[in-house]
Design an enzyme around this catalytic site. Structure first.
Site, PDB file in Angstrom:
ATOM      1  N   GLY A 119       0.783  -1.253   0.052  1.00 30.11           N
ATOM      2  CA  GLY A 119      -0.143  -0.033  -0.148  1.00 30.11           C
ATOM      3  C   GLY A 119       0.898   1.177  -0.053  1.00 30.11           C
ATOM      4  N   MET A 172       5.274   2.437   1.307  1.00 34.93           N
ATOM      5  CA  MET A 172       6.437   2.170   1.854  1.00 34.93           C
ATOM      6  C   MET A 172       7.107   3.410   2.446  1.00 34.93           C
ATOM      7  SD  MET A 172       8.623  -0.154   2.347  1.00 34.93           S
ATOM      8  CE  MET A 172      10.259   0.336   3.178  1.00 34.93           C
ATOM      9  N   HIS A 212       0.902   6.339   9.162  1.00 36.31           N
ATOM     10  CA  HIS A 212       1.726   4.890   9.622  1.00 36.31           C
ATOM     11  C   HIS A 212       3.204   5.059   8.866  1.00 36.31           C
ATOM     12  CE1 HIS A 212       2.113   0.461   9.411  1.00 36.31           C
ATOM     13  NE2 HIS A 212       3.058   0.780   8.575  1.00 36.31           N
ATOM     14  N   GLU A 213       3.242   5.631   7.678  1.00 34.63           N
ATOM     15  CA  GLU A 213       4.465   5.645   7.139  1.00 34.63           C
ATOM     16  C   GLU A 213       5.475   6.599   7.753  1.00 34.63           C
ATOM     17  OE1 GLU A 213       4.993   3.302   5.404  1.00 34.63           O
ATOM     18  OE2 GLU A 213       3.018   2.661   4.932  1.00 34.63           O
TER      19      GLU A 213
END
Ligand code: BES
Ligand code: ZN
Length: 878
Positions: A276, A278, A312-313
């Site tokens: 999704g 990186m 999140h990333e």
């Protein structure tokens, strides 16, 4: 010892030897975007730590120019350069012992920009009416070695100085800002771009992106430049992600009390992308659907995904990038924490989304997977590089994030934050293990964190707590919960919480052994005289990673509390999720589950109903096969349950309505369509027809569109394919990834097997990007046999085209896990016996186990003697 070393010693080892370590890479790459070839050279400053005649590093799919290999400074060349393909290592053997200390290893090599979305690969996109290639890297977990020879393990941190030669008109990005850019030669066709040297970092976080892009930018409060790069002309769709990024960065630097470690952050949408997103250090790459948001074209759930993904990333920039797991066994430290932190950030940015109640979806997926014998502990042994990708699963992410939430709630938010901040400070630019984290938390809190957490991270599974109350004593008993109804042997140290008739009356307790008793005299004083209104809920707000099975009386009390709306959203979700899981394991009958569902009939909140919906659909999927005589009535009851909140919401957005109502509308209409509710299907079809003629019509906004698409597919047959063809037309006419995904995800939901086959074959055409094919495997229950035949028929092509673990695993699990018989499980196992690969082995074993669990559930449902009566009662009730 060194004299005895031989090149054979390095084969078949899980990890590289540690007698030499890289300190700095000077990497030059020259990709040709038309021929999709690249050449490169690397000068690695290697520190030889103990005496050896060998250097052993990783390399795969590269042609190494053996004559170019030299260890400079001392000007020696290896006497033998050997590539060991199975282990993806390059063994350089020298005549004599290498000098201790630093020297520079030089290697020239060539490779191909592949189509597999890993290593250094090409992605295709349209630019000014032509199809062009961009060059992109995706190195996690073990694919940096496909781009340049390197010590490709997270523990070998080094500094990177990257230089690229690329066509002058293109944008070239890497982890660090550009330090120098110059046009080459007189023709000006190529330019050389040099990037600043990076701080110490792991190879899997190195990144390069080359292509035509536009960008928008912003700046954080402490002056970090943040850019979002998109295909040319699409930058406005990056605005939302940019905003979330700026806010998250500010939040994390305060939370960790450490500034963002690099001078800039770029985020890029890549048209072909295996995962999704990186978290490459300073250059985060995304699927378009996970980064871009368009007010008119995206749904509320797309918006939420983008926010969670960005948060999140960016959490990884600290947790993962600045402090990195020492080895893949500790992958969960990366992924569990980033997942947990993304909820923390999104909750702060969008409090109205009540995202922590949505977090329970993650806990539920973790629990679902971890209730299989084929699950694995959070800390998992890795014996070969090929096993790493397969552990990017719900255990590392969802169970990982959930046990973190459990620990945080046990230690308290402030203490937890302080400890994390000192952990980040202590291990910055270095590596850490799970134990290192526990040690810091233990020191900060004075609690025995290590013992407590080892029981959750070193053994697979989790407990179900049986609770019985007699007079004023609670009897507690724990047993490992498994979906097949058996009970495993694990015991956990369980931080228990409970509330009694009010959230003000609560208790905490650590269950350390198999069983225990708890005096609750003080809590139930209130019970006397108010028998009717007494309730007791364990696992307050579902912060614990365990299930609870109540005795009959306590279960009845909770049902009352739900009906009287005394419980928090999270507790209402927990009760139905536990009951549903216990029913799958045949520990609760389907009739009691249905009666419990009935208690939710007045609920209207998104997060609660979303859970009711998923339980309902799971039941509906199974009853046709289990009890055909009752299946219509059961579906009728489920429809009745959802109908009134659905009618309140309608198909059209109300002025000023909440984000959560918009989310609920999408899910509830979809559920009614899937349950076969005629009026909802008809309305979906009616609205679709209007939308087909006028794509700007407001009768079918992005949120409700998929429900309408699935409705259209319900009446489609091989003799009247018009609905299918209209959907393909929409697919072909849009260039928006989220819309394409909605269409692909609807096509195979058709009950007609011929159409299912068409839909599956469509996935294998050039019209569908490889990254998107797995969305199309959401096959109707009537089509599951067709899908299995199709998978077998095309297996060779599919396994070659989708070698990456996550994608091939989703082919296997989507097609296999809907089955529900022991015979089928055997048949499938036989087929794969000679075709097994590490990339999907875990997924296959887990799917086969699910097939058996479904079969067992069906047996249980058939034995449920009171079912007919309960169902007829529920259906007749007003
Ligand atoms: N580090 C992963 C990306 C990744 C996944 C690399 C699998 C190699 C194998 C990244 O941080 C990530 O977790 N991405 C998630 C999205 C996130 C919002 C959960 C993904 O790709 O699904
Ligand atoms: Zn991640």
């Amino acid at each position: 010892m060194c004299e005895k070393q031989e090149s054979g010693d390095f084969r078949g080892q899980p990890r590289l030897p540690h007698f030499a370590a890289p300190r700095r890479y000077d990497l030059f790459l020259n990709p040709d975007l038309s021929s999709c070839e690249f050449s490169g050279s690397v000068a690695i400053t290697v520190d030889v730590i103990s005496p050896t005649r060998f250097l052993v590093l990783n390399s795969a799919d590269l042609s190494i120019d053996a004559t170019s290999v030299s260890l400079e400074g001392k000007a020696i060349s290896p006497c033998k350069t050997e590539l060991v393909e199975d282990d993806e290592i390059l063994v350089l053997e020298f005549d004599s012992q290498l000098p201790l200390g630093e020297s520079v290893l030089r290697i020239r090599f060539t490779g191909t920009l592949n189509d597999q979305m890993r290593g250094f690969y090409r992605s295709k996109y349209e630019y000014k009416g032509n199809v062009e290639n961009m060059a992109v890297t995706q190195f996690e977990s073990v694919d940096a070695r496909r781009c340049f020879p390197c010590w490709d393990e997270p523990g070998f941190k080094a500094q990177f100085k990257i230089t690229l030669e690329v066509p002058s008109q293109l944008v070239a990005l890497s982890n660090m800002p550009i330090s120098e850019e110059k046009i080459n030669g007189d023709d000006g066709v190529l330019k050389t771009i040099s990037f600043e040297e990076s701080p110490l970092m792991s190879t899997y976080l190195v990144a390069i992106v080359i292509g035509h892009f536009d960008y928008i930018q912003g700046i954080t409060s402490d002056g970090i430049q943040v850019r979002v790069y998109t295909q040319v002309g699409m930058t406005e769709q990056g605005r939302f992600a940019l905003d979330v990024a700026l806010k998250s960065l500010n939040l994390y630097k305060d939370y960790f009390a450490v500034p963002y470690p690099l001078p800039k952050l770029d985020m890029v949408a890549i048209p072909d992308f295996a995962a999704g997103a990186m978290e490459n250090y300073g250059l985060v790459t995304y699927r378009e659907s996970e980064l871009l948001y368009d007010e008119k074209l995206s749904s509320a759930s797309n918006k939420q995904n983008v926010a969670i993904t960005v948060a999140h990333e960016l959490a990884h920039q600290w947790f993962g990038n600045l402090v990195t797991m020492e080895w893949w066994t500790h992958l969960w430290l990366n992924e569990g924490f980033a997942s947990w932190m993304s909820y923390l950030a999104v909750d702060a940015i969008f409090p109205e989304w009540k995202i922590w109640t949505q977090f329970l979806d993650e806990t539920a997926s973790g629990m679902k997977l971890d209730a299989l014998s084929e699950s694995h502990p959070i800390e998992v042994e890795i014996k070969h590089a090929s096993e790493v990708d397969a552990i990017f699963d719900s255990i590392s992410y969802d169970k990982g994030a959930s046990v973190i939430r459990m620990l945080q709630s046990y230690l308290g938010a402030d203490c937890f934050q302080k400890a994390l901040a000192s952990y980040i400070k202590k291990y910055a630019y270095g590596n850490a293990t799970t134990d290192d984290l526990w040690a810091v938390l233990e020191e900060e809190s004075g609690e025995p964190v290590k013992d407590l957490m080892n029981s959750w991270t070193k053994q697979q599974g989790y407990p179900v707590i049986f609770i019985n109350m007699d007079s004023n004593k609670l009897h507690l008993y724990q047993e490992q919960f498994l979906s097949d109804g058996s009970s495993g042997s694990g015991t956990w140290i369980v931080p228990l919480t409970l509330c009694c008739s009010s959230y003000d009356i609560s208790k905490k307790f650590i269950l350390k052994s198999k069983s225990d008793e708890l005096d609750v005299d003080d809590l139930i004083l209130h019970k006397e005289g108010s028998q009717e209104t007494f309730w007791m809920k364990l696992n307050t707000d579902q912060t614990g990673f365990y299930r609870v099975k109540y005795d009959d009386e306590l279960a009845l009390g909770l049902k009352y509390a739900i009906q009287a709306d005394k419980l928090s959203l999270m507790d209402k979700i927990g009760i139905i999720d536990d009951a549903s899981a216990l029913s799958v394991a045949c520990k609760v009958t389907l009739s009691s589950l249905l009666s419990l569902l009935d208690a939710y009939s007045t609920q209207s909140h998104y997060t609660v109903l979303s859970c009711v919906i998923s339980v309902s659909l799971k039941i509906a999927n199974l009853v046709d096969e289990a009890i055909p005589d009752l299946s219509d009535d059961i579906k009728l009851f489920l429809i009745k349950l959802l109908k009134s909140p659905a009618e309140k919401l309608g198909w059209d957005v109300k002025e000023g309505e909440s984000h959560l109502d918009t989310m609920l509308r999408a899910e509830i209409l979809m559920a009614l369509v899937r349950l076969g509710n005629k009026s909802t299907v008809d309305e979906g079809i009616r609205r679709f027809a209007i939308f087909l003629n006028d794509r700007n019509s407001s009768v079918l906004l992005p949120d409700t569109r998929k429900a309408a698409y699935v409705a259209v597919m319900q009446h489609c047959t091989v003799s009247d394919k018009s609905g299918y063809e209209s959907l393909l037309k929409i697919y072909r006419e849009t260039d928006q990834s989220q819309e394409k995904v909605r269409v692909i995800g609807s096509l195979a939901s058709c009950p007609d097997k011929g159409i299912v086959l068409d839909a599956l074959n469509f996935l294998l055409t050039d019209e569908v990007r490889n990254q998107d094919a797995d969305y199309g495997l959401n096959v109707s229950i009537q089509g599951r046999e067709t899908a299995w035949e199709w998978l077998k028929e095309n297996w060779e092509y599919i396994s070659k085209t989708w070698p990456s673990s996550s994608l091939i695993s989703s082919f296997v699990s989507s097609v296999v896990s809907p089955f529900a018989s022991y015979e089928k499980s055997e048949e499938i196992e036989k087929f794969f016996a000679s075709r097994m690969k590490p990339s999907f082995e875990r997924a296959l074993k887990q799917s086969l186990e699910k097939v058996k669990i479904n079969a067992h559930w069906i047996e249980g449902v058939r034995n449920d003697k009171s079912l007919a009566e309960v169902v007829s009662h529920l259906v007749q009730k007003a």
